[in-house]
Design a protein around this motif. Structure first.
Motif, PDB file in Angstrom:
ATOM      1  N   ILE A   1       7.468   1.117  -2.944  1.00 33.74           N
ATOM      2  CA  ILE A   1       6.978   0.462  -4.169  1.00 33.74           C
ATOM      3  C   ILE A   1       6.200   1.478  -4.999  1.00 33.74           C
ATOM      4  CG2 ILE A   1       5.430  -1.329  -5.085  1.00 33.74           C
ATOM      5  CD1 ILE A   1       6.086  -3.005  -2.597  1.00 33.74           C
ATOM      6  N   LYS A   2       5.392   2.290  -4.305  1.00 28.66           N
ATOM      7  CA  LYS A   2       4.622   3.317  -5.021  1.00 28.66           C
ATOM      8  C   LYS A   2       5.549   4.292  -5.720  1.00 28.66           C
ATOM      9  CE  LYS A   2       1.545   4.834  -1.957  1.00 28.66           C
ATOM     10  NZ  LYS A   2       0.343   5.431  -1.348  1.00 28.66           N
ATOM     11  N   LYS A   3       6.651   4.602  -5.045  1.00 29.94           N
ATOM     12  CA  LYS A   3       7.568   5.596  -5.584  1.00 29.94           C
ATOM     13  C   LYS A   3       8.385   5.050  -6.757  1.00 29.94           C
ATOM     14  CE  LYS A   3      10.996   8.952  -4.080  1.00 29.94           C
ATOM     15  NZ  LYS A   3      11.846   9.367  -2.951  1.00 29.94           N
ATOM     16  N   TYR A   4       8.878   3.831  -6.627  1.00 33.39           N
ATOM     17  CA  TYR A   4       9.860   3.332  -7.603  1.00 33.39           C
ATOM     18  C   TYR A   4       9.349   2.238  -8.542  1.00 33.39           C
ATOM     19  CZ  TYR A   4      13.266   5.793  -4.695  1.00 33.39           C
ATOM     20  OH  TYR A   4      13.968   6.742  -4.006  1.00 33.39           O
ATOM     21  N   ALA A   5       8.230   1.598  -8.188  1.00 38.98           N
ATOM     22  CA  ALA A   5       7.787   0.452  -9.003  1.00 38.98           C
ATOM     23  C   ALA A   5       6.274   0.443  -9.134  1.00 38.98           C
ATOM     24  CB  ALA A   5       8.297  -0.850  -8.378  1.00 38.98           C
ATOM     25  N   LYS A   6       5.734   1.572  -9.576  1.00 41.56           N
ATOM     26  CA  LYS A   6       4.290   1.719  -9.528  1.00 41.56           C
ATOM     27  C   LYS A   6       3.540   0.846 -10.549  1.00 41.56           C
ATOM     28  CE  LYS A   6       4.164   5.929 -12.355  1.00 41.56           C
ATOM     29  NZ  LYS A   6       4.371   5.096 -13.538  1.00 41.56           N
ATOM     30  N   ASP A   7       4.269   0.251 -11.486  1.00 43.32           N
ATOM     31  CA  ASP A   7       3.607  -0.627 -12.455  1.00 43.32           C
ATOM     32  C   ASP A   7       3.834  -2.108 -12.157  1.00 43.32           C
ATOM     33  OD1 ASP A   7       2.623   1.531 -13.980  1.00 43.32           O
ATOM     34  OD2 ASP A   7       4.619   1.782 -14.883  1.00 43.32           O
ATOM     35  N   ALA A   8       4.472  -2.387 -11.046  1.00 42.51           N
ATOM     36  CA  ALA A   8       4.823  -3.782 -10.750  1.00 42.51           C
ATOM     37  C   ALA A   8       3.608  -4.590 -10.291  1.00 42.51           C
ATOM     38  CB  ALA A   8       5.907  -3.828  -9.678  1.00 42.51           C
TER      39      ALA A   8
ATOM     40  N   LEU B   1      -1.213   0.502  -1.442  1.00 36.02           N
ATOM     41  CA  LEU B   1      -0.663   0.791  -2.773  1.00 36.02           C
ATOM     42  C   LEU B   1      -1.686   1.483  -3.666  1.00 36.02           C
ATOM     43  CD1 LEU B   1       1.305  -2.482  -3.664  1.00 36.02           C
ATOM     44  CD2 LEU B   1       2.266  -0.255  -3.034  1.00 36.02           C
ATOM     45  N   GLY B   2      -2.939   1.084  -3.529  1.00 37.54           N
ATOM     46  CA  GLY B   2      -3.958   1.609  -4.423  1.00 37.54           C
ATOM     47  C   GLY B   2      -3.795   1.132  -5.861  1.00 37.54           C
ATOM     48  N   PHE B   3      -3.119   0.009  -6.068  1.00 37.69           N
ATOM     49  CA  PHE B   3      -2.960  -0.559  -7.417  1.00 37.69           C
ATOM     50  C   PHE B   3      -4.247  -1.265  -7.839  1.00 37.69           C
ATOM     51  CE2 PHE B   3       1.972  -1.389  -7.413  1.00 37.69           C
ATOM     52  CZ  PHE B   3       2.181  -0.051  -7.175  1.00 37.69           C
ATOM     53  N   ASP B   4      -4.334  -1.545  -9.135  1.00 40.80           N
ATOM     54  CA  ASP B   4      -5.393  -2.397  -9.681  1.00 40.80           C
ATOM     55  C   ASP B   4      -5.429  -3.719  -8.897  1.00 40.80           C
ATOM     56  OD1 ASP B   4      -6.528  -2.944 -12.936  1.00 40.80           O
ATOM     57  OD2 ASP B   4      -6.522  -4.526 -11.426  1.00 40.80           O
ATOM     58  N   LYS B   5      -6.617  -4.201  -8.596  1.00 41.36           N
ATOM     59  CA  LYS B   5      -6.709  -5.399  -7.735  1.00 41.36           C
ATOM     60  C   LYS B   5      -6.087  -6.638  -8.376  1.00 41.36           C
ATOM     61  CE  LYS B   5     -11.405  -6.629  -9.114  1.00 41.36           C
ATOM     62  NZ  LYS B   5     -12.770  -6.903  -8.722  1.00 41.36           N
ATOM     63  N   ARG B   6      -5.955  -6.634  -9.696  1.00 43.47           N
ATOM     64  CA  ARG B   6      -5.342  -7.791 -10.357  1.00 43.47           C
ATOM     65  C   ARG B   6      -3.837  -7.877 -10.124  1.00 43.47           C
ATOM     66  NH1 ARG B   6      -6.991  -6.939 -16.403  1.00 43.47           N
ATOM     67  NH2 ARG B   6      -6.044  -4.963 -15.781  1.00 43.47           N
ATOM     68  N   LYS B   7      -3.284  -6.771  -9.611  1.00 49.38           N
ATOM     69  CA  LYS B   7      -1.824  -6.721  -9.492  1.00 49.38           C
ATOM     70  C   LYS B   7      -1.294  -6.939  -8.082  1.00 49.38           C
ATOM     71  CE  LYS B   7       0.152  -4.028 -12.664  1.00 49.38           C
ATOM     72  NZ  LYS B   7       0.535  -2.774 -13.314  1.00 49.38           N
ATOM     73  N   VAL B   8      -2.190  -7.272  -7.174  1.00 45.50           N
ATOM     74  CA  VAL B   8      -1.746  -7.554  -5.802  1.00 45.50           C
ATOM     75  C   VAL B   8      -2.307  -8.909  -5.385  1.00 45.50           C
ATOM     76  CG1 VAL B   8      -1.795  -6.778  -3.403  1.00 45.50           C
ATOM     77  CG2 VAL B   8      -1.749  -5.088  -5.251  1.00 45.50           C
ATOM     78  N   MET B   9      -1.435  -9.798  -4.947  1.00 43.93           N
ATOM     79  CA  MET B   9      -1.914 -11.122  -4.527  1.00 43.93           C
ATOM     80  C   MET B   9      -1.045 -11.669  -3.415  1.00 43.93           C
ATOM     81  SD  MET B   9      -0.562 -13.045  -7.936  1.00 43.93           S
ATOM     82  CE  MET B   9      -0.591 -11.570  -8.947  1.00 43.93           C
ATOM     83  N   GLY B  10      -1.642 -12.540  -2.609  1.00 45.37           N
ATOM     84  CA  GLY B  10      -0.906 -13.161  -1.520  1.00 45.37           C
ATOM     85  C   GLY B  10      -0.613 -14.617  -1.834  1.00 45.37           C
ATOM     86  N   MET B  11       0.545 -15.074  -1.378  1.00 47.76           N
ATOM     87  CA  MET B  11       0.916 -16.476  -1.558  1.00 47.76           C
ATOM     88  C   MET B  11       0.511 -17.273  -0.326  1.00 47.76           C
ATOM     89  SD  MET B  11       2.752 -19.315  -0.926  1.00 47.76           S
ATOM     90  CE  MET B  11       4.025 -18.786   0.205  1.00 47.76           C
ATOM     91  N   ALA B  12      -0.314 -18.278  -0.517  1.00 48.44           N
ATOM     92  CA  ALA B  12      -0.677 -19.187   0.570  1.00 48.44           C
ATOM     93  C   ALA B  12      -1.247 -20.481  -0.003  1.00 48.44           C
ATOM     94  CB  ALA B  12      -1.689 -18.560   1.524  1.00 48.44           C
ATOM     95  N   GLY B  13      -2.205 -20.325  -0.904  1.00 49.48           N
ATOM     96  CA  GLY B  13      -2.922 -21.489  -1.433  1.00 49.48           C
ATOM     97  C   GLY B  13      -2.034 -22.475  -2.161  1.00 49.48           C
ATOM     98  N   VAL B  14      -1.038 -21.978  -2.879  1.00 53.15           N
ATOM     99  CA  VAL B  14      -0.146 -22.893  -3.600  1.00 53.15           C
ATOM    100  C   VAL B  14       0.595 -23.773  -2.593  1.00 53.15           C
ATOM    101  CG1 VAL B  14       1.804 -23.088  -5.209  1.00 53.15           C
ATOM    102  CG2 VAL B  14       0.129 -21.245  -5.507  1.00 53.15           C
TER     103      VAL B  14
END
Ligand code: APR
Length: 331
Positions: free
Chosen positions: A120-127, A147-160
């Motif tokens: 993901i880091k290599k091919y989709a670093k803005d995802a 990943l070291g991405f901005d924290k707004r861009k990583v989330m887990g699915m569970a609560g929904v």
């Protein structure tokens, strides 16, 4: 208008159904990634077959979104097609079998995800990345760190999903359409998850005024073990409701509709209701939009809810040490 691209890594039960439901909405183009499988002495490529099947379904009902399947290796070959992805959904890894806890999956799933994160880091670093693999709060944390991405861009699915289960049970009990039931489940995606009773309502009427206390605790228990109930019945974990929950999150991001959905996100002791959660990923209500997690929604908790929340966060944190050690060993 060009459709956004959603890449689903891991096209097993959850991934395949996610791809199918996403495709049916016709909102996005879908790319599916999975490893080959041995069938006798032949290596087959189920992911390509699944993608063709979904694509042909779309044709049958006049939807022209693209669906593509890519075979990858466990070592990380074949991920070039991640290039140009707007949202990555990670469902690769092992599911629970009867008698297993989500934490039993930790070791194996973390190794799988570490390879995927490199790609993901290599091919989709803005995802924007949605993590589904269990134990989801720990995996979301690991993915965020790897990943070291901005924290707004990583989330887990569970609560929904947990909230959908809770609302389903409430709906059945009070005999009102689930559409008119409002409820959030927050905290870790485990047996200590926190259904927020004080703000749950049926058509605006507080839930606690509609059901006796014993009934409420029964619904809470059933929600907390809602995943296990299905594992025991089916021999593997749920996929329709998880897939639909992922689609809700994807749609919120793609259409920038600013829905408030409970998601597992990285918290660092932010001021507000969730301050106890520091350096941990855990479920809280957030506003989703094109930037990902655009805001954390603070819902006041009653003392007993806060106590449950604290316990839930603590229990996620206990297992986080194992993740930290594995992450250190890798770097
Ligand atoms: N790279 C890519 N895909 C992989 C890899 C890998 N290294 N290892 C396994 N997979 C794929 C499998 O081939 C399989 O198709 O991940 C998929 C997992 O699908 P299932 O076994 O059907 O499991 P599923 O029920 O979809 O659950 C997936 O989501 O909800 C969580 O607890 C669940 O952790 C589990 C995950």
């Amino acid at each position: 208008k060009m459709r956004k691209v959603v890449s689903v890594i891991g096209a097993g039960n959850v991934g395949e159904h996610t791809a199918g439901l996403l495709a049916l909405r016709g909102l996005v183009n879908v790319r599916m990634f999975d490893i080959p499988r041995k069938d006798g002495d032949k290596l087959i490529e189920p992911v390509k077959g699944k993608a063709l099947d979904i694509k042909q379904m779309l044709t049958a009902i006049d939807i022209d979104a693209k669906v593509e399947g890519y075979t990858v290796s466990p070592e990380g070959e074949g991920y070039e097609a991640l290039d140009g992805t707007d949202i990555v959904v990670i469902t690769a890894g092992f599911p629970r079998r009867p008698g297993m806890s989500r934490e039993d999956l930790l070791d194996k799933n973390l190794s799988i995800l570490s390879v995927i994160c490199e790609k993901i880091k290599k091919y989709a670093k803005d995802a924007i990345v949605i993590v589904v693999t269990n134990p989801v709060d720990l995996m979301t944390y690991a993915v965020y760190k790897m990943l070291g991405f901005d924290k707004r861009k990583v989330m887990g699915m569970a609560g929904v999903l947990d909230s959908a289960r809770f609302k389903t049970f409430i709906s059945k009990e009070v005999k009102v359409s689930p559409k008119d039931i409002h409820a959030y489940v927050i905290g870790g995606h485990g047996d200590e998850m926190v259904p927020l009773i004080s703000i749950s309502n049926v058509g605006g009427i507080p839930l606690k005024d509609m059901l006796p206390k014993e009934k409420l605790s029964e619904l809470i228990k059933r929600t907390q073990f809602g995943g296990g109930e299905i594992v025991d019945l089916m021999g593997t974990s749920a996929y329709w409701a998880p897939a639909a929950s992922i689609v809700e999150m994807v749609e919120a991001i793609v259409t920038d509709n600013k829905r408030i959905l409970p998601c597992s996100v990285y918290l660092e002791g932010e001021e507000g209701e969730y301050y106890e959660a520091q350096n941990v990923c855990v479920g809280v209500p957030v506003k989703l939009g094109s930037c990902g997690v655009e805001e954390i929604i603070n819902i006041p908790m009653l003392p007993e809810e806060r106590e449950m929340w604290r316990r839930s966060v603590e229990s996620v944190k206990r297992n986080l040490k194992v993740v930290e050690d594995m992450l250190h060993a890798r770097s």
